[in-house]
Design an enzyme around this catalytic site. Structure first.
Site, PDB file in Angstrom:
ATOM      1  N   CYS A   2      13.822  -7.568  -6.176  1.00  0.00           N
ATOM      2  CA  CYS A   2      14.832  -8.141  -5.319  1.00  0.00           C
ATOM      3  C   CYS A   2      16.297  -7.965  -5.586  1.00  0.00           C
ATOM      4  O   CYS A   2      16.631  -7.801  -6.659  1.00  0.00           O
ATOM      5  CB  CYS A   2      14.580  -9.775  -5.013  1.00  0.00           C
ATOM      6  SG  CYS A   2      12.635  -9.754  -4.724  1.00  0.00           S
ATOM      7  N   ARG A  27      17.336  -2.218  -3.129  1.00  0.00           N
ATOM      8  CA  ARG A  27      16.375  -2.805  -4.292  1.00  0.00           C
ATOM      9  C   ARG A  27      15.280  -3.467  -3.439  1.00  0.00           C
ATOM     10  O   ARG A  27      14.345  -3.712  -4.253  1.00  0.00           O
ATOM     11  CB  ARG A  27      17.167  -3.848  -4.912  1.00  0.00           C
ATOM     12  CG  ARG A  27      18.033  -3.188  -6.103  1.00  0.00           C
ATOM     13  CD  ARG A  27      18.715  -4.280  -6.904  1.00  0.00           C
ATOM     14  NE  ARG A  27      17.634  -5.002  -7.581  1.00  0.00           N
ATOM     15  CZ  ARG A  27      17.659  -4.859  -8.954  1.00  0.00           C
ATOM     16  NH1 ARG A  27      18.359  -4.290  -9.432  1.00  0.00           N
ATOM     17  NH2 ARG A  27      16.855  -5.553  -9.496  1.00  0.00           N
ATOM     18  N   TRP A  74      11.803  -8.385  -1.654  1.00  0.00           N
ATOM     19  CA  TRP A  74      10.849  -7.338  -1.561  1.00  0.00           C
ATOM     20  C   TRP A  74       9.419  -8.379  -1.927  1.00  0.00           C
ATOM     21  O   TRP A  74       9.314  -8.627  -3.307  1.00  0.00           O
ATOM     22  CB  TRP A  74      11.018  -6.355  -2.519  1.00  0.00           C
ATOM     23  CG  TRP A  74       9.857  -5.236  -2.338  1.00  0.00           C
ATOM     24  CD1 TRP A  74       9.931  -4.141  -1.399  1.00  0.00           C
ATOM     25  CD2 TRP A  74       8.755  -5.023  -3.327  1.00  0.00           C
ATOM     26  NE1 TRP A  74       8.828  -3.327  -1.626  1.00  0.00           N
ATOM     27  CE2 TRP A  74       8.076  -3.923  -2.555  1.00  0.00           C
ATOM     28  CE3 TRP A  74       8.073  -5.801  -4.040  1.00  0.00           C
ATOM     29  CZ2 TRP A  74       6.997  -3.506  -3.189  1.00  0.00           C
ATOM     30  CZ3 TRP A  74       6.915  -5.423  -4.597  1.00  0.00           C
ATOM     31  CH2 TRP A  74       6.244  -4.086  -4.120  1.00  0.00           C
ATOM     32  N   ASN A 100      14.066 -13.196  -9.009  1.00  0.00           N
ATOM     33  CA  ASN A 100      13.601 -11.909  -8.995  1.00  0.00           C
ATOM     34  C   ASN A 100      12.481 -11.994 -10.076  1.00  0.00           C
ATOM     35  O   ASN A 100      12.837 -12.367 -11.336  1.00  0.00           O
ATOM     36  CB  ASN A 100      14.540 -11.040  -9.486  1.00  0.00           C
ATOM     37  CG  ASN A 100      14.199  -9.453  -9.180  1.00  0.00           C
ATOM     38  OD1 ASN A 100      13.162  -9.151  -8.566  1.00  0.00           O
ATOM     39  ND2 ASN A 100      14.856  -8.455  -9.614  1.00  0.00           N
ATOM     40  N   GLY A 101      11.299 -11.414  -9.749  1.00  0.00           N
ATOM     41  CA  GLY A 101      10.255 -11.396 -10.897  1.00  0.00           C
ATOM     42  C   GLY A 101       9.107 -11.951 -10.236  1.00  0.00           C
ATOM     43  O   GLY A 101       8.747 -12.157  -9.064  1.00  0.00           O
ATOM     44  N   GLU A 485       6.741  16.387  -7.473  1.00  0.00           N
ATOM     45  CA  GLU A 485       7.724  15.826  -6.960  1.00  0.00           C
ATOM     46  C   GLU A 485       8.088  15.930  -5.437  1.00  0.00           C
ATOM     47  O   GLU A 485       8.596  15.310  -4.976  1.00  0.00           O
ATOM     48  CB  GLU A 485       8.848  16.230  -8.068  1.00  0.00           C
ATOM     49  CG  GLU A 485      10.456  15.768  -7.455  1.00  0.00           C
ATOM     50  CD  GLU A 485      10.524  14.078  -7.251  1.00  0.00           C
ATOM     51  OE1 GLU A 485       9.502  13.391  -7.563  1.00  0.00           O
ATOM     52  OE2 GLU A 485      11.583  13.732  -6.838  1.00  0.00           O
ATOM     53  N   LYS A 489       8.687  13.351  -2.587  1.00  0.00           N
ATOM     54  CA  LYS A 489       9.806  12.971  -2.037  1.00  0.00           C
ATOM     55  C   LYS A 489       9.465  12.970  -0.406  1.00  0.00           C
ATOM     56  O   LYS A 489      10.084  11.944   0.443  1.00  0.00           O
ATOM     57  CB  LYS A 489      10.807  14.237  -2.070  1.00  0.00           C
ATOM     58  CG  LYS A 489      11.473  14.136  -3.444  1.00  0.00           C
ATOM     59  CD  LYS A 489      12.646  13.355  -3.417  1.00  0.00           C
ATOM     60  CE  LYS A 489      12.618  11.851  -3.863  1.00  0.00           C
ATOM     61  NZ  LYS A 489      11.826  11.531  -5.329  1.00  0.00           N
ATOM     62  N   GLU A 492       7.437   9.665   0.347  1.00  0.00           N
ATOM     63  CA  GLU A 492       8.306   8.293   0.460  1.00  0.00           C
ATOM     64  C   GLU A 492       9.313   8.443   1.354  1.00  0.00           C
ATOM     65  O   GLU A 492       9.831   7.061   1.591  1.00  0.00           O
ATOM     66  CB  GLU A 492       8.891   8.121  -1.041  1.00  0.00           C
ATOM     67  CG  GLU A 492       9.805   9.090  -1.535  1.00  0.00           C
ATOM     68  CD  GLU A 492      10.375   8.611  -2.931  1.00  0.00           C
ATOM     69  OE1 GLU A 492      10.173   7.486  -3.364  1.00  0.00           O
ATOM     70  OE2 GLU A 492      10.701   9.652  -3.533  1.00  0.00           O
ATOM     71  N   HIS A 508     -10.697  24.994  -6.361  1.00  0.00           N
ATOM     72  CA  HIS A 508     -11.558  24.129  -6.729  1.00  0.00           C
ATOM     73  C   HIS A 508     -11.591  22.999  -5.783  1.00  0.00           C
ATOM     74  O   HIS A 508     -12.096  21.748  -6.257  1.00  0.00           O
ATOM     75  CB  HIS A 508     -11.066  23.853  -8.000  1.00  0.00           C
ATOM     76  CG  HIS A 508     -11.067  24.875  -9.348  1.00  0.00           C
ATOM     77  ND1 HIS A 508     -12.447  25.463  -9.660  1.00  0.00           N
ATOM     78  CD2 HIS A 508     -10.430  25.591  -9.681  1.00  0.00           C
ATOM     79  CE1 HIS A 508     -12.258  26.398 -10.337  1.00  0.00           C
ATOM     80  NE2 HIS A 508     -10.790  26.490 -10.542  1.00  0.00           N
ATOM     81  N   LYS A 607      14.292   0.269  -5.001  1.00  0.00           N
ATOM     82  CA  LYS A 607      14.850   1.516  -5.796  1.00  0.00           C
ATOM     83  C   LYS A 607      14.244   1.163  -7.372  1.00  0.00           C
ATOM     84  O   LYS A 607      14.100   2.003  -8.130  1.00  0.00           O
ATOM     85  CB  LYS A 607      16.367   1.311  -5.910  1.00  0.00           C
ATOM     86  CG  LYS A 607      16.927   2.169  -6.860  1.00  0.00           C
ATOM     87  CD  LYS A 607      16.798   3.816  -6.391  1.00  0.00           C
ATOM     88  CE  LYS A 607      17.552   4.751  -7.227  1.00  0.00           C
ATOM     89  NZ  LYS A 607      17.089   6.114  -6.596  1.00  0.00           N
TER      90      LYS A 607
HETATM   91  C1  AGP Z   1      11.383   7.990  -6.893  1.00  0.00           C
HETATM   92  O1  AGP Z   1      11.801   8.734  -5.570  1.00  0.00           O
HETATM   93  C2  AGP Z   1      10.997   6.875  -6.419  1.00  0.00           C
HETATM   94  N1  AGP Z   1      11.784   5.743  -5.853  1.00  0.00           N
HETATM   95  C3  AGP Z   1      10.121   6.122  -7.505  1.00  0.00           C
HETATM   96  O2  AGP Z   1       9.032   6.928  -7.708  1.00  0.00           O
HETATM   97  C4  AGP Z   1      10.939   6.173  -8.944  1.00  0.00           C
HETATM   98  O3  AGP Z   1      10.989   7.408  -9.637  1.00  0.00           O
HETATM   99  C5  AGP Z   1      10.096   5.267 -10.007  1.00  0.00           C
HETATM  100  O4  AGP Z   1      10.051   3.929  -9.473  1.00  0.00           O
HETATM  101  C6  AGP Z   1      10.700   5.283 -11.287  1.00  0.00           C
HETATM  102  O5  AGP Z   1      11.964   4.587 -11.451  1.00  0.00           O
HETATM  103  P1  AGP Z   1      13.009   4.899 -12.688  1.00  0.00           P
HETATM  104  O6  AGP Z   1      13.168   6.106 -12.869  1.00  0.00           O
HETATM  105  O7  AGP Z   1      14.074   3.864 -12.392  1.00  0.00           O
HETATM  106  O8  AGP Z   1      12.345   4.165 -13.780  1.00  0.00           O
END
Ligand code: AGP
Length: 612
Positions: A2, A27, A74, A100-101, A485, A489, A492, A508, A607
């Site tokens: 959050c 966030r 969130w 937050n938490g 990766e 991308k 997400e 396979h 984030k």
């Molecule tokens: C990456 O595009 C994502 N937002 C997510 O997978 C991110 O890489 C992951 O949460 C790790 O975050 P960090 O690098 O801040 O630990």
């Protein structure tokens, strides 16, 4: 995940808090809310959805007061409803809390409070904090003591911010565990609180970071710090390295596009000050002794999401150059698999935010088991940077887009520098080879810039394929993690199902998926597995598939086989992933935009994942 903002001073608190929340919206954003105090009365406004909805509420019902707190949520406990939006209050409406938490023992606390007659308005864990503080006050405790006791009762990692009508000029803020940062900004007769620096950098760059089990009473002319037993503590004031402008969009439509195009500079900033061409050396002062480096016999890399894929690339770099075996674990898996950790092992945490709870937990597990640790991290002052024995800062500047781009390429470069440094110190490569690698590093930012110039082709590809429902990404060797990766991308930010796969595994299973509907992105570098990738492309074509190849400049053989070809300049095989990922970032971005997705704040994502 959050966003938290607080303000006390001479300005209109609701304006400062709203601006701060806007900078933190990446966030987490299911709902938002704010509270201010004016002549001892607490006012609260809340709304479901993006911050814009809260702005509408504030326009129709403005808030007064120079003391205020705000929150973007969130959802973890309790659905996305206005009742569950923070802030939450006690029965009398005199204590208000944002958080937050996760309060792991909230049900137990809640049932005790229900027995004592407390009435709850929400399904959140947060609300129990307000009622618990009230309960301690009813037992005669003053606001600070009541807050300390209540927070001490909470289990789990939590950051809590409290307004109390009994102390209307103060904000009480506390942090327990790794619940995401709490940063306190020091201004002129005004103070700021935030869960992340971008929220307050435009007001001050003098920052204090709360640590685990710490509480602060924040008033306009300063803050008092203490532990949860009430013992005063001294806190260091840090100067933020990021300027507020850098945290803005800089004329780009989205933060993600800005950050993609910043990569020539961010890669430069990651390298800067760490290579010495005259001496032919890497200067990476990680503070480990010669014997610690020479006796190193294994590295355990831990990371999540995109950072995990960066760690997979780092494995190739470190094993190839420094000849140290590297095991790579997801942060969320590491501590539960009872890892075999030798006395001469090292933990390498790769994390942009430095706040990812699973990565932090892995670091704590390694520390508990006596391992030295290095954090490759972007956010200065983050928990990972404070938990590790050594830190390699990415120096990539604030990454606001939820989808990680420039941090990823900087994570690759930072691990390359580490691999080169370890190789240098362990003498697994000679000076001539080091100089060769330094030269490739020096050329890299320019090559990154070259790849990023031609945006046209990505818009054409996006227009052609944005309606497809499935994508397959194929790579081999050091570029296999880049296939993973690239798929992440796309997933997400466009919500298209995409899968990364080692190309050798096609036969396979995944080859059954090939048809004219599913584009296949194939990464073909000029390396030892190039011919294998070429035959994988032919296998896809033979079954009517579509191939979008990312290949080295001048590779006409790939051009003759693929339906589309994006080229990247040639560099050393170990640095090729830095270039190969760029087209995948841009392809994902343009497809996401074409599909009308919110590429900076994708649904369900945040984030920094600060809850398990
Ligand atoms: C990456 O595009 C994502 N937002 C997510 O997978 C991110 O890489 C992951 O949460 C790790 O975050 P960090 O690098 O801040 O630990």
């Amino acid at each position: 995940m959050c966003g938290i903002v607080g303000y006390v001073g001479h300005r209109d608190a609701s304006l400062v808090v709203l601006q701060g929340l806007k900078r933190l919206e990446y966030r987490g954003y299911d709902s938002a809310g704010m509270a201010t105090i004016q002549s001892g009365c607490i006012e609260v406004r809340r709304s479901v959805g993006k911050l814009a909805a809260l702005e509408v509420v504030l326009k129709s019902k403005p808030m007064r007061g120079n003391v205020g707190i705000g929150h973007t949520r969130w959802a973890t406990h309790g659905g996305v409803t206005e009742e569950n939006a923070h802030p939450h209050m006690d029965c009398r409406g005199e204590i208000v809390v944002i958080h937050n938490g996760i309060v792991e023992n909230y049900l137990e606390i809640k049932s005790t409070l229900l027995e004592r007659g407390h009435v709850f308005r929400s399904q959140t864990d947060t609300e129990v904090i307000a009622h618990l503080i009230e309960e301690y006050q009813l037992d005669g405790a003053d606001p600070v003591t009541a807050a300390r006791r209540a927070i001490s009762d909470l289990q789990g990692a939590n950051a809590v911010v409290i307004l109390d009508s009994r102390s209307p000029q103060a904000i009480i803020v506390a942090r327990v565990g790794n619940a995401g940062g709490v940063v306190i900004g020091i201004g002129e007769k005004e103070m700021f609180i935030a869960s992340d620096m971008p929220a307050i950098l435009s007001y001050t760059q003098q920052l204090v970071f709360l640590e685990d089990q710490e509480l602060a009473i924040v008033e306009a002319d300063g803050a008092q710090y203490m532990d949860l037993d009430g013992r005063p503590i001294r806190k260091e004031v840090n100067t933020a390295l990021w300027d507020p402008v850098a945290a803005e969009k800089g004329g780009y439509r989205h933060f993600m596009l800005k950050e993609i195009h910043e990569q020539a500079r961010s890669v430069t900033d990651t390298i800067r000050g760490r290579i010495d061409f005259d001496a032919g050396r890497v200067n990476l002062d990680i503070g480990f002794t010669k014997e610690e480096i020479l006796s190193l016999d294994r590295i355990h890399s831990v990371a999540c999401g995109t950072a995990y894929y960066a760690a997979l690339v780092g494995k190739f770099m470190i094993e190839k150059l420094a000849r140290v075996p590297v095991e790579v674990d997801y942060g969320s898996e590491f501590r539960y698999r009872e890892p075999l950790l030798g006395a001469n092992s090292l933990l390498l945490a790769v994390t942009q935010s430095g706040e990812t709870v699973d990565t932090l937990a892995a670091m704590e597990e390694a520390r508990r088991r006596g391992l030295l640790s290095i954090a490759v991290v972007n956010v200065v002052g983050s928990q990972a940077s404070r938990l590790a024995d050594a830190v390699i800062h990415l120096n990539a500047g604030p990454e606001i887009g939820v989808a990680s781009t420039k941090a990823f390429t900087s994570q690759l470069v930072a691990q390359f520098l580490l691999a080169l440094y370890l190789a240098q110190e362990r003498k697994t490569i000679d000076e001539a080879e080091i100089r060769k690698h330094l030269q490739h590093l020096a050329e890299l930012p320019n090559l990154v810039g070259k790849v990023l110039t031609d945006g046209e082709q990505y818009q054409t590809l996006a227009q052609k394929y944005f309606r497809r429902q499935d994508f397959l990404y194929l790579g081999r060797g050091i570029n296999y993690p880049i296939a993973l990766e690239g798929a992440l991308k796309l997933k997400e930010i466009s919500y298209i199902h995409a899968e990364g796969y080692p190309a050798g595994e096609m036969k396979h299973g995944p080859i059954a998926l090939i048809d004219e509907n599913m584009p296949v992105v194939a990464l073909v570098a000029r390396d030892v597995v190039r011919s294998k990738m070429l035959s994988n492309i032919e296998q896809v074509k033979a079954r009517g598939g579509i191939v979008i190849a990312v290949a080295s400049e001048g590779d006409n053989e790939v051009a003759s086989k693929a339906d589309h070809m994006i080229t990247v300049p040639i560099t050393s095989p170990l640095l090729t992933p830095v270039l190969m990922v760029l087209p995948l970032q841009l392809l994902a971005y343009h497809i996401g935009v074409r599909r009308g997705c919110d590429v900076d704040q994708p649904r369900n994502l945040a984030k920094s994942v600060t809850v398990e």
